[in-house]
Design an enzyme around this catalytic site. Structure first.
Site, PDB file in Angstrom:
ATOM      1  N   GLU A 190      46.118  28.393  82.838  1.00 42.82           N
ATOM      2  CA  GLU A 190      47.252  28.269  83.774  1.00 42.82           C
ATOM      3  C   GLU A 190      47.982  27.003  83.377  1.00 42.82           C
ATOM      4  OE1 GLU A 190      48.281  30.387  85.711  1.00 42.82           O
ATOM      5  OE2 GLU A 190      46.555  31.713  85.829  1.00 42.82           O
ATOM      6  N   GLU A 226      59.079  20.580  81.272  1.00 46.24           N
ATOM      7  CA  GLU A 226      58.354  20.274  82.508  1.00 46.24           C
ATOM      8  C   GLU A 226      58.275  18.754  82.674  1.00 46.24           C
ATOM      9  OE1 GLU A 226      54.034  21.212  82.880  1.00 46.24           O
ATOM     10  OE2 GLU A 226      54.659  22.018  84.821  1.00 46.24           O
ATOM     11  N   LYS A 273      34.229  20.263  84.698  1.00 45.20           N
ATOM     12  CA  LYS A 273      34.792  18.952  84.355  1.00 45.20           C
ATOM     13  C   LYS A 273      36.090  18.760  85.135  1.00 45.20           C
ATOM     14  CE  LYS A 273      37.944  17.134  81.587  1.00 45.20           C
ATOM     15  NZ  LYS A 273      38.324  15.991  82.406  1.00 45.20           N
ATOM     16  N   CYS A 333      52.431  22.717  89.549  1.00 46.67           N
ATOM     17  CA  CYS A 333      52.950  23.536  88.439  1.00 46.67           C
ATOM     18  C   CYS A 333      53.954  24.544  88.968  1.00 46.67           C
ATOM     19  CB  CYS A 333      51.835  24.175  87.626  1.00 46.67           C
ATOM     20  SG  CYS A 333      50.567  24.914  88.576  1.00 46.67           S
TER      21      CYS A 333
HETATM   22  C1  UN1 Z   1      49.418  24.167  91.087  1.00 45.98           C
HETATM   23  O1  UN1 Z   1      50.367  23.419  91.236  1.00 45.98           O
HETATM   24  O2  UN1 Z   1      48.755  24.116  90.032  1.00 45.98           O
HETATM   25  O3  UN1 Z   1      51.614  27.847  95.086  1.00 45.98           O
HETATM   26  C2  UN1 Z   1      48.929  25.124  92.100  1.00 45.98           C
HETATM   27  C3  UN1 Z   1      51.399  26.657  95.282  1.00 45.98           C
HETATM   28  C4  UN1 Z   1      49.990  26.233  95.598  1.00 45.98           C
HETATM   29  C5  UN1 Z   1      49.194  26.101  94.348  1.00 45.98           C
HETATM   30  C6  UN1 Z   1      49.812  25.257  93.294  1.00 45.98           C
HETATM   31  N1  UN1 Z   1      49.382  27.180  96.489  1.00 45.98           N
HETATM   32  O4  UN1 Z   1      52.285  25.833  95.236  1.00 45.98           O
END
Ligand code: UN1
Length: 495
Positions: free
Chosen positions: A250, A385, A175, A284
């Site tokens: 995550e 965040e 999804k 993230c």
């Molecule tokens: C994300 O923002 O969920 O390390 C992943 C990084 C990328 C992956 C980000 N290779 O910023």
């Protein structure tokens, strides 16, 4: 007429059973419809799970190196189509072309890694405590995986999850985020073209409340891999507990970059601009806090503010653009609300702070890159965040204080320290509580073959990427073979 897309279940393209649909638009120009997608529900998920369960019994018996050959073919197709995929992704979610190319590249890297893992999937052999007895542990596939992915890395993150899942012999129900259904659909098409058998990968489009919930509580799904917000992650964890699913989460981050007084300041400046405003702050791993040593604070801030004000916003398909739009209206509203919160808390707004207007920006979700100075560690803009182009700057007096401030968050994904002092670097590596620590590198830019994930409320202890993700997608089975021809009782006959 905008193009209409479908779910992919058991090797066939099908509409949602309800016949409902939703629209997907370009965040840099909301007049442009990318496509119409099925708004699916529980009944569609049920079909997909049935197909995945059926396919699993055959797929698990395909030799892993053979599954790896298909992964290599997927990587090859992605290489050939890289530019076209990147353009499609920029149109769909807004980040600049160089970054969507990078996003595809992470998928390619993950495909080739998975391909080679097909010839490893190492188990262990160990001695038995009894004579004429052989002992080993092997990896076995688990079953059906529910894959729930975000929009900010619409290619890389699905590949991080689906490729190792499928290489390990599992089948999946996928999804994707409702902001990036097109990229996800193309990824599935590529997998089919490369030879993934029907039923092994199924895609069901739709929202979290309908499709997501149906997946996380489905009795016949064995594992869930999710990337998204901490609030949703906690809910998934609760929903999945009834059927004791294995869950990999995550989640959020409040990543910080520390700049010590001995650092190469030009390098640190390039780093924070990229970490904070690359991907419009929508990673993230994005740099959301900058922790500056007091000795360099004023000097660093004045150049940082100058350079930030010069960043060029626009459609990510245009070569001059450095910062794209927020992905949608609600994301931009969140950013606006934090600008207000920061000001009310007494942080000093020194760059940005408004919706971006101007040439070519009026029909997109653009927001100016924004900096708050004189932030204290207890302010909400220092702790929560935001997931947008907002940077909070905190002044500190020492390395110890900087690390304490960096650790002062419920999250623990990425972290960065700029220093030329190797002793300080190693203290930071030891004391920072995060899944990733960079020295003289910004907080973004993890490579696909290393463990990826965070501590504290960033996750639940699993890692994606590299060899570690294969621990999530396989189960250990211990195997004993006694060739003595007699009953040998462990712990009894030998002691
Ligand atoms: C994300 O923002 O969920 O390390 C992943 C990084 C990328 C992956 C980000 N290779 O910023």
């Amino acid at each position: 007429m905008p193009q209409k897309f479908q779910n992919f279940i058991n090797g066939k393209w099908v509409d949602a059973k309800s016949g409902k649909t939703f629209e997907n638009r370009n965040p840099a120009n909301w007049d442009e419809v990318i496509g119409i997608f099925p708004k699916s529900g529980k009944e569609d998920v049920d079909e997909a799970v049935k197909a995945a369960r059926f396919a699993f019994e055959k797929w698990r018996l395909v030799p892993a190196p053979k599954r790896g050959d298909i992964m290599r073919a997927i990587g090859d197709i992605m290489v050939a189509r890289k530019e076209e995929l990147a353009r499609e992704m920029t149109r769909e979610m807004g980040k600049v072309l160089a970054e969507t190319r990078g996003d595809v590249q992470e998928g390619i890297d993950t495909a080739y890694y998975a391909s080679s893992e097909g010839r490893r999937l190492f188990g262990r052999t160990v001695p038995s405590e009894l004579p004429n007895k052989f002992a080993m542990a092997i990896r076995v596939p688990i079953g059906v995986g529910g894959i729930i992915t975000p929009w900010n890395f619409p290619m890389a993150i699905p590949t991080w999850k689906i490729f190792p899942a499928v290489l390990s012999g599992n089948t999946v129900v996928f999804k994707p985020a409702t902001d990036t259904p097109k990229t996800a659909t193309t990824l599935v098409e590529i997998m089919m073209e490369a030879g993934i058998p029907e039923g092994v990968v199924n895609i069901v489009h739709g929202g979290g409340n309908e499709v997501g919930n149906a997946i996380t509580s489905h009795p016949d799904i064995d594992l869930i891999s999710f990337t998204g917000s901490t609030a949703v992650g906690k809910q998934i964890s609760r929903d999945a507990s009834d059927t004791l699913k294995r869950v990999s989460l995550e989640l959020g981050g409040k990543n910080a970059q520390i700049v010590m007084d001995d650092a190469d300041l030009d390098l640190a400046l390039d780093g924070v601009l990229w970490g904070a405003f690359g991907t419009t702050g929508q990673r993230c791993t994005a740099t959301s806090r900058l922790i500056l040593h007091e000795k360099i604070y004023d000097k660093f801030m004045s150049t940082l503010v100058d350079r930030t004000k010069k960043l060029r916003l626009g459609d990510g398909l245009l070569p001059a653009t450095e910062v794209g739009p927020c992905v949608n209206e609600s994301q931009r509203k969140t950013v606006q609300s934090y600008v207000e919160i920061g000001q009310k808390e007494g942080a000093r707004l020194v760059a940005g702070g408004s919706i971006a207007r101007g040439n070519g920006l009026s029909k997109g979700w653009f927001h100016e890159p924004t900096i708050f100075a004189d932030v204290t560690p207890e302010m909400r803009v220092a702790k929560e965040e935001i997931f947008g182009p907002v940077l909070s700057v905190i002044r500190t007096k020492s390395l110890e204080e900087s690390i304490a401030v960096l650790n002062n968050t419920v999250y623990g994904l990425s972290s960065s320290v700029y220093t030329r002092d190797v002793n300080k670097a190693f203290v930071a590596i030891r004391d920072i509580k995060a899944g990733i620590t960079y020295i003289n590198v910004p907080t973004i830019g993890a490579e696909a073959h290393l463990p990826f994930g965070g501590v504290k409320q960033t996750g639940n202890g699993h890692r994606e990427g590299g060899w570690t993700v294969y621990d999530f997608f396989t189960e250990w089975k211990a195997v004993y073979v006694d060739y003595s021809g007699k009953l040998q009782r462990a712990q009894i006959d030998n002691y």
